[in-house]
Design a protein around this motif. Structure first.
Motif, PDB file in Angstrom:
ATOM      1  N   SER A   1       0.826  -1.206   0.000  1.00 18.31           N
ATOM      2  CA  SER A   1       0.000   0.000   0.000  1.00 18.31           C
ATOM      3  C   SER A   1       0.857   1.252   0.000  1.00 18.31           C
ATOM      4  N   ASP A   2       0.396   2.194  -0.765  1.00 16.81           N
ATOM      5  CA  ASP A   2       1.121   3.437  -0.982  1.00 16.81           C
ATOM      6  C   ASP A   2       0.532   4.516  -0.095  1.00 16.81           C
ATOM      7  N   SER A   3       1.304   4.892   0.929  1.00 12.35           N
ATOM      8  CA  SER A   3       0.774   5.867   1.870  1.00 12.35           C
ATOM      9  C   SER A   3       1.044   7.301   1.446  1.00 12.35           C
ATOM     10  N   SER A   4       1.727   7.473   0.277  1.00 13.08           N
ATOM     11  CA  SER A   4       2.071   8.837  -0.115  1.00 13.08           C
ATOM     12  C   SER A   4       0.820   9.617  -0.488  1.00 13.08           C
TER      13      SER A   4
ATOM     14  N   LEU B   1      12.903   7.370 -10.290  1.00  6.95           N
ATOM     15  CA  LEU B   1      11.541   7.036 -10.685  1.00  6.95           C
ATOM     16  C   LEU B   1      10.570   7.486  -9.598  1.00  6.95           C
ATOM     17  N   THR B   2       9.303   7.676  -9.970  1.00  9.84           N
ATOM     18  CA  THR B   2       8.309   8.008  -8.951  1.00  9.84           C
ATOM     19  C   THR B   2       7.251   6.914  -8.853  1.00  9.84           C
TER      20      THR B   2
ATOM     21  N   PRO C   1       6.068   2.756  -5.448  1.00  5.28           N
ATOM     22  CA  PRO C   1       4.724   2.180  -5.481  1.00  5.28           C
ATOM     23  C   PRO C   1       4.263   1.912  -6.914  1.00  5.28           C
ATOM     24  N   VAL C   2       3.354   0.952  -7.057  1.00  8.02           N
ATOM     25  CA  VAL C   2       2.744   0.732  -8.359  1.00  8.02           C
ATOM     26  C   VAL C   2       1.609   1.740  -8.464  1.00  8.02           C
ATOM     27  N   LYS C   3       1.568   2.510  -9.538  1.00 11.20           N
ATOM     28  CA  LYS C   3       0.531   3.540  -9.694  1.00 11.20           C
ATOM     29  C   LYS C   3      -0.630   3.044 -10.544  1.00 11.20           C
ATOM     30  N   PHE C   4      -0.305   2.260 -11.587  1.00 10.44           N
ATOM     31  CA  PHE C   4      -1.339   1.727 -12.468  1.00 10.44           C
ATOM     32  C   PHE C   4      -1.023   0.282 -12.786  1.00 10.44           C
TER      33      PHE C   4
END
Ligand code: GTP
Ligand code: GTP
Ligand code: MG
Ligand code: MG
Lengths: 292, 272
Positions: B60-63, B218-219, B245-248
């Motif tokens: 999980s991406d907490s950003s 990378l972001t 994090p994986v975004k898509f």
């Protein structure tokens, strides 16, 4: 790396002069870790380690004068037998050799079609090459192959519609009036689990007497490589595997997995993006990168 | 179905096998198996629930989602054949669906018919595609595209780059240069750099992310070909070790086959 790990385990064995089952278990554990790290399929690793263990626990190692050396020889011999026999390349003795390329999306089929054409042109001195654009799905796929054909001095055939089977059949009919040494059929990328798309290549294979059917596979494939190779093999009967992107730093365990499970020989490898980056497959380089 | 006494070892081995077969990093597999033992998991069902929880947390991406004012630029990089050009078209469609004005830059000036491929998508979606000379400098295409995007009040500019292996330092320099060109024109906060990772790839996925990250910061990650039978387990190592994090996630070849990444959804797919 396995060589270092194996070496230190082997040295322990040499050091005491005797080899015990515990020493062998330790060495096998190191081999297993290295092969899984190298993307060799889980079940293939299991079989490999079992085969080595059986031989290692036999008389030859336990009672050998230099058990460490004997053990290393067993590992290398077993890997050589898993990786398969001498590479016979492609038999191009017929008037026309028909080659079909299949594989997952993005593996390098279209580029490989051009590479194969150029390779056979130069290596076997066969000037008349035809590349068939039978990918009717991907945007600009036909344009891509057409451009590549121009770059390697090959002819290009396609039709402006979406029936891949028809394009292949018509390309084949073309041979009745036009002589080619080599015809390479480039197909669309497809998932091994896409039944409709797998059916398409089955139909093409049934309609045209292909001399070679190559699975073009990314050398970086993970654990699913076995399912991929098995499915394509069962669908169209592969005569060879082409490993692509060998110029990367993947360990290439998928290659061992696919060869071991299907028995299909690895024929060629792609070593770069340009059309001349293409070679006959060499198992020794793969063996050392898998063992680390 | 219960891990009882002498069967416990076989059950644990079963679980370990399925984690390895999901292309999950071996150190993570070991630590997860230890957790299963420590937590005295008693059945496969209990294990499945536990594994989903553990991996959803890892992924999980907490950003915080940042608010972008003005032009937002997405740069897509990754190895050959991973799915960058297709992802560009899907992202374009995704942002069009959110009423954004979208533009694409065909910065792959090298591969045969790469520009034609992106242009076909541009035509299908009604999105402008800025291109350059065949074999021209990709950074020049990007420079042009950013200028055009600003001039035309574009909301989202998607930059498609050529596939490249991280083992080729001259090609890695090329994308470093592309990013420099972009950062001269917009704030760093207005740029996302996503690496495209093919779910079918094994351990090298992590190496790719690591190398590309070191070269150009990378972001995020876009995981492609999730419609395959591969589980894409390398994204777990990428998140836990590199913080990316994986975004898509994309799961097919049609324009709509894309979703914002959801850790819960991913683990549900992975363990079902
Ligand atoms: N570095 C490297 N790149 C390669 C190699 N073989 C192919 N490529 C690249 O991999 C990418 C995909 O190649 P394609 O030939 O388009 O792959 P494909 O299998 O035809 O793709 P689909 O038709 O979409 O399934 C391109 O960028 C190629 O240049 C190789 O051996 N090494
Ligand atoms: N099944 C499936 N195929 C995909 C997905 N994403 C991309 N593809 C296919 O993968 C192949 C390669 O896609 P591209 O977008 O050309 O890949 P690329 O990274 O731009 O390739 P290069 O520019 O040559 O490096 C095409 O056949 C796509 O249709 C996906 O999520 N699922
Ligand atoms: Mg192709
Ligand atoms: Mg592309």
């Amino acid at each position: 790396t396995i060589s270092k790990k194996l070496d230190s385990v082997i040295r322990k064995i040499r050091g005491t002069g005797i080899i015990s089952e515990a020493n062998i278990e330790e060495a096998l554990k190191a081999i297993r870790m290295s092969m899984l790290e190298a993307d060799v399929n889980y079940k293939v690793v299991k079989d490999f380690v079992a085969a080595v263990k059986e031989k290692a626990l036999g008389e030859s190692v336990l009672n050998a004068v230099s058990p460490g050396q004997q053990f290393t020889k067993i590992v290398h011999d077993e890997l050589a037998s898993f990786l398969g026999e001498k590479n016979t390349g492609i038999d191009t003795s017929r008037t026309t050799t028909l080659i079909m390329l299949v594989g997952l999306q993005g593996s390098g089929k279209t580029t490989t079609a051009a590479k194969l054409g150029l390779y056979l042109k130069n290596e076997k001195k066969l000037p008349r090459i035809l590349l068939v654009g039978a990918d009717t799905y991907r945007p600009a796929a036909k344009e891509q192959l057409k451009k590549l054909a121009g770059m390697i001095g090959a002819d290009f055939y396609t039709e402006e519609h979406n029936d891949a089977v028809k394009i292949c059949k018509n390309a084949y009919s073309l041979l009745e009036t036009k002589l080619y040494d080599i015809v390479v059929f480039d197909t669309a990328g497809r998932l091994h689990i896409d039944e409709e798309m797998i059916k398409e290549i089955e139909v093409i294979k049934k309609a045209i007497p292909m001399n070679e059917v190559f699975l073009v596979a990314d050398s970086m494939l993970g654990q699913e490589s076995v399912n991929v190779a098995k499915t394509f093999n069962e669908a169209v009967g592969l005569t060879g595997i082409v490993l692509t992107k060998i110029d990367g730093d993947a360990r290439g365990g998928a290659a061992l997995s696919m060869k071991y499970v299907t028995g299909v020989p690895i024929k060629f490898m792609g070593t770069g993006e340009k059309a001349d980056r293409f070679e006959l497959f060499h198992p020794d380089r793969l063996a050392s990168s898998i063992l680390g | 179905d219960l891990f009882t006494g002498k069967d416990a070892a076989a059950c644990i081995e079963d679980i370990e096998q399925s984690l390895i077969e999901a292309d999950i990093d071996l150190a993570i597999v070991d630590e997860t198996v230890e957790l299963i033992k420590k937590n005295r998991i008693k059945s496969y069902e209990e294990a499945r629930v536990f594994l989903k929880k553990v991996f959803a947390e890892k992924l999980s991406d907490s950003s915080v989602k940042r608010e972008i004012k003005g032009l937002y630029i997405i740069v897509l990089v990754g190895i050959n054949g991973a799915g960058k050009t297709t992802a560009a078209s899907k992202l374009a469609s995704y942002y069009l669906g959110r009423n954004k004005k979208v533009m694409m830059a065909a910065a792959d000036t090298f591969r045969a018919a790469a520009t034609e491929q992106l242009e076909t998508w541009g035509n299908r979606l009604g999105v402008a595609v800025i291109k350059g000379q065949e074999n021209g400098d990709p950074a020049a295409v990007v420079y042009d595209a950013v200028a055009q995007a600003k001039k035309s009040q574009t909301d989202v500019l998607i930059v498609d780059t050529a596939g490249r292996l991280h083992t080729k330092s001259n090609l890695m320099q090329e994308i470093v240069k592309i990013k420099k060109v972009i950062l001269k024109e917009v704030e760093e906060e207005s740029v996302d750099t996503f690496i495209i990772i093919d779910a079918n790839i094994g351990k090298n996925g992590y190496v790719q992310a690591k190398e590309f990250n070191e070269a150009m910061n990378l972001t995020g990650v876009i995981l492609t070909k999730f419609d395959s039978s591969a589980k894409g387990g390398s994204i777990i190592h990428i998140k836990s070790d590199l913080g990316l994090p994986v975004k898509f996630i994309t799961f097919g070849e049609s324009t709509g086959d894309i979703e914002e990444f959801s850790a819960q959804h991913f683990v549900d797919e992975m363990f079902d």
